[in-house]
Structures are given as structure tokens and as C-alpha cells.
Design a protein around this motif. Sequence first.
Motif, short mmCIF file in Angstrom:
data_model
loop_
_atom_site.label_atom_id
_atom_site.label_comp_id
_atom_site.label_asym_id
_atom_site.label_seq_id
_atom_site.Cartn_x
_atom_site.Cartn_y
_atom_site.Cartn_z
N ARG A 17 0.84 -1.20 0.00
CA ARG A 17 0.00 0.00 0.00
C ARG A 17 0.87 1.24 0.00
O ARG A 17 1.84 1.33 0.76
CB ARG A 17 -0.89 0.06 1.25
CG ARG A 17 -1.93 -1.01 1.37
CD ARG A 17 -2.63 -0.88 2.72
NE ARG A 17 -3.32 0.40 2.88
CZ ARG A 17 -3.48 1.04 4.04
NH1 ARG A 17 -2.96 0.54 5.15
NH2 ARG A 17 -4.13 2.18 4.09
N ARG A 35 -2.84 0.53 -4.15
CA ARG A 35 -2.62 -0.79 -3.57
C ARG A 35 -2.19 -1.75 -4.67
O ARG A 35 -2.88 -1.93 -5.68
CB ARG A 35 -3.91 -1.29 -2.91
CG ARG A 35 -3.75 -2.58 -2.11
CD ARG A 35 -5.10 -2.98 -1.50
NE ARG A 35 -5.01 -4.19 -0.73
CZ ARG A 35 -4.85 -4.25 0.58
NH1 ARG A 35 -4.77 -3.12 1.28
NH2 ARG A 35 -4.79 -5.40 1.22
N THR A 38 3.06 -1.46 4.11
CA THR A 38 2.41 -0.16 4.01
C THR A 38 3.45 0.95 4.05
O THR A 38 4.27 1.01 4.96
CB THR A 38 1.39 0.04 5.14
OG1 THR A 38 0.45 -1.03 5.13
CG2 THR A 38 0.66 1.37 4.97
#
Length: 399
Positions: A78, A93, A202
Amino acid sequence: MTNTEASFDVIVVGGGPAGLAAAIALSQTGARTALVARQAPYADNRTTALLGGSVDFLDELGVWPLCRDRAAGLKAMRLVDDTGRLIRAPEVRFVASEIGLDVFGYNIANAVLVDALERRAADIDQLSRIAEDAESVRCDANAITVTTSSGRSLTAQLVVGADGRHSLCREAAGIGVSRRTLQQAALTFNITHARPHHEVSTEFHTPQGPCVFVPLPGDRCSVVWVAAPKEAERLYALDDDALSAAAERQSHSIFGRVHVEPGRHLFPLAIERPQRYAQNRVALIGEAAHVVPPIGAQGLNLGLRDGIDLASVVSKAKAAGEDLGAPQVIARYGAARRADILSRTFVIDVANRSLLSDLVPMQSLRAVGMHLIGGFGPLRRLAMREGLAPSWRNARKAG
């Protein structure tokens, strides 16, 4: 694996992951190979995200089976714009299954990887381990000589400089290097957390640089937090509770409660590139050949591809009966690596500059680019494939 023979086909100087992998790969070509590097426990708790091609390479070397069960898969990535600016990019994403993969790669502790490489190297008869530092390197027309800290003299047709950004081998070969210091530093540490990461990496984009949370086995992540030097130093100086709280805020609590594990590292960022990748019987790999910011997990993956290409060049030259350190042979290595290293360095540099820029046009361009990647499937899939490895490498292999 100790060998009193002083003459080899190839000598690898440097025992980091890139040097170890290259030494194993070169020995598997049939070249009599020596690895000159001290053997000491790897005390660093940093980690590396190994992308697909790197994992395949380590598997071919017989290394990956020795450490696979201590690595965490990366099923998705992400990218989150956390700049707080007026013009912000949408979240993007990337999911491995969209391009037919189970995972993009694996995140593994460097200490675990080095241990697996060391164990594999110890099993190879054609690989001699000289557990000393290289004291000097002397380049001659017909051979190259490495003198160790104990005064031992080793000669070879080719020396591989895997000895880092302050490379003795690079200096001995007379290869200059250009350096550009970035006004950023990276703080690295590991955390445990309350909520599972679901094998999703992330990356929060802040005005000072990216902060990346990369999965580790269990409810753990490695963190690479890039910031302006003073801010990075402030974070580094925090006690564990305060840094835990800061990491939880930066992660927007997506992992729940966060606890910082012992051990953290702070290092300034720079981009470094040598004038050439091989000269005077010396071929450079790893950080002797390229230093890039820790963005996009490119550093060690580039270094492992150095080893892949060098082993290929050496294997073909050996089969043809050529001098492995001859100018025309090492020129092939330089040609093989140039486009990969330059293109990756350029993309990383542009991505980093676009994040730091306060110029509205640059912010708009970045936002549009991220929107296109996130919303247009073919472009997103292309970006994923190119992020793993340049497509032209696969085309070259197929040819």
C-alpha cells in the motif's frame, strides 16, 4: 574450507549478503573462488525485502531453503499519501495475485540471510574462505593480488569488489565515484504490534520522505522511517516508549498498539555511482557499485542482480577459455549492469524528489501519476512487474 593455495580464478573481497551470494554463484560456475572477509556474528537487526528474482537466485544457490521459514511473505503493498498537502495522491494498492504471483517477495532479517549464506558457502569445496580483511589490492596487467591483514598474498585473474561504499577494490582499480548527499536520514527499527499485518507492506509518504512498515514473521514489522536529518535524530534519541508512540501515530494505528524492539539504526542517505562498474581486473558489486536510498526495496536486490550477471559473464568466459579479468570480459559485465543500475537509480531519485517538492506543479504531477497507476489496471500491472525486475532482463534471458 580453508585452503593454503594462493592462486585462484576469482577473489571476492567482502562478506556481506551480496559478496557471499556472488562468491557462491561464481564457485558454482567452476571457477576456483576465494572469499576474503572476516567471519563474525551479524549483529545488525535490519531486514531486507527480497523481491521475486532475488528469491529465485537464492533458491538456485541452495540458500533459500535454509532460511525460507524465517521470512515473511509480501502479498500486497500500500502507498498512502500522508503529506497533508492540498494536492494529495490517492492511495494505491498493489496486490501480487493481480499479476499471477502468490507474493512479491519476502522480508527477512539480514542476520538470518547472512547465516544461511555462510552455511551454504561452507559446504562448497570450490570456495575457499580466507577469514581476514583485505589489506591491499594491486592491479597488474596479467593478474591481480590481494594481500590480507596477516600478510598472506593471494593472486587471481579477477577480483570482485563487494567491500561496500568505501571500497578498497574500487580505489585500487582507479575507479572514481560521484556522490550526492541527500538532506535525509533513515531510522530503522523493528516493532511488535497488536493487530496482524496480513502480509501487507504499508508505505506512508510524508513531506520528509517515506515511512515503511514491512511485515516480519508473526505480528511484527520492520520500519524504515526516512526524514530530515534533525527529525531523524530526534526520533532516534527517543526512549522506547516514546518511539513506540511515535510509530503508532505514524502508522495511523493500523497495527493497534505498537512496541519498539531493542536495537535501532540511523544513517544518512546519499546516491553514489562509480564512473564504471569494472576496470583493471576489478568488478564492482553491491554498495561498491551503487548506493541508493531505501525506497522501493532496490538496494540488495540490485546487488544480487550484480552477482547473477557477473556469474553469467564469468561462466561464458571460462567456457570459452578466456582470461576472466581481461578488459573485453569485464566490459561485458559493465554493459550488463549499466542500464539496470542507472534506470533504478533514476526512478528512485525522481520518486524521492517528487515527494519532497513543495512546488504545486510537481505535487499535481505526482498525484495524477498515482491516480493513473491506481485506477488503470494495465498500467498498475506494468508498474508491479517492472518493480520486481526490468522486463528487458527477462527478454534478454529468453533470447
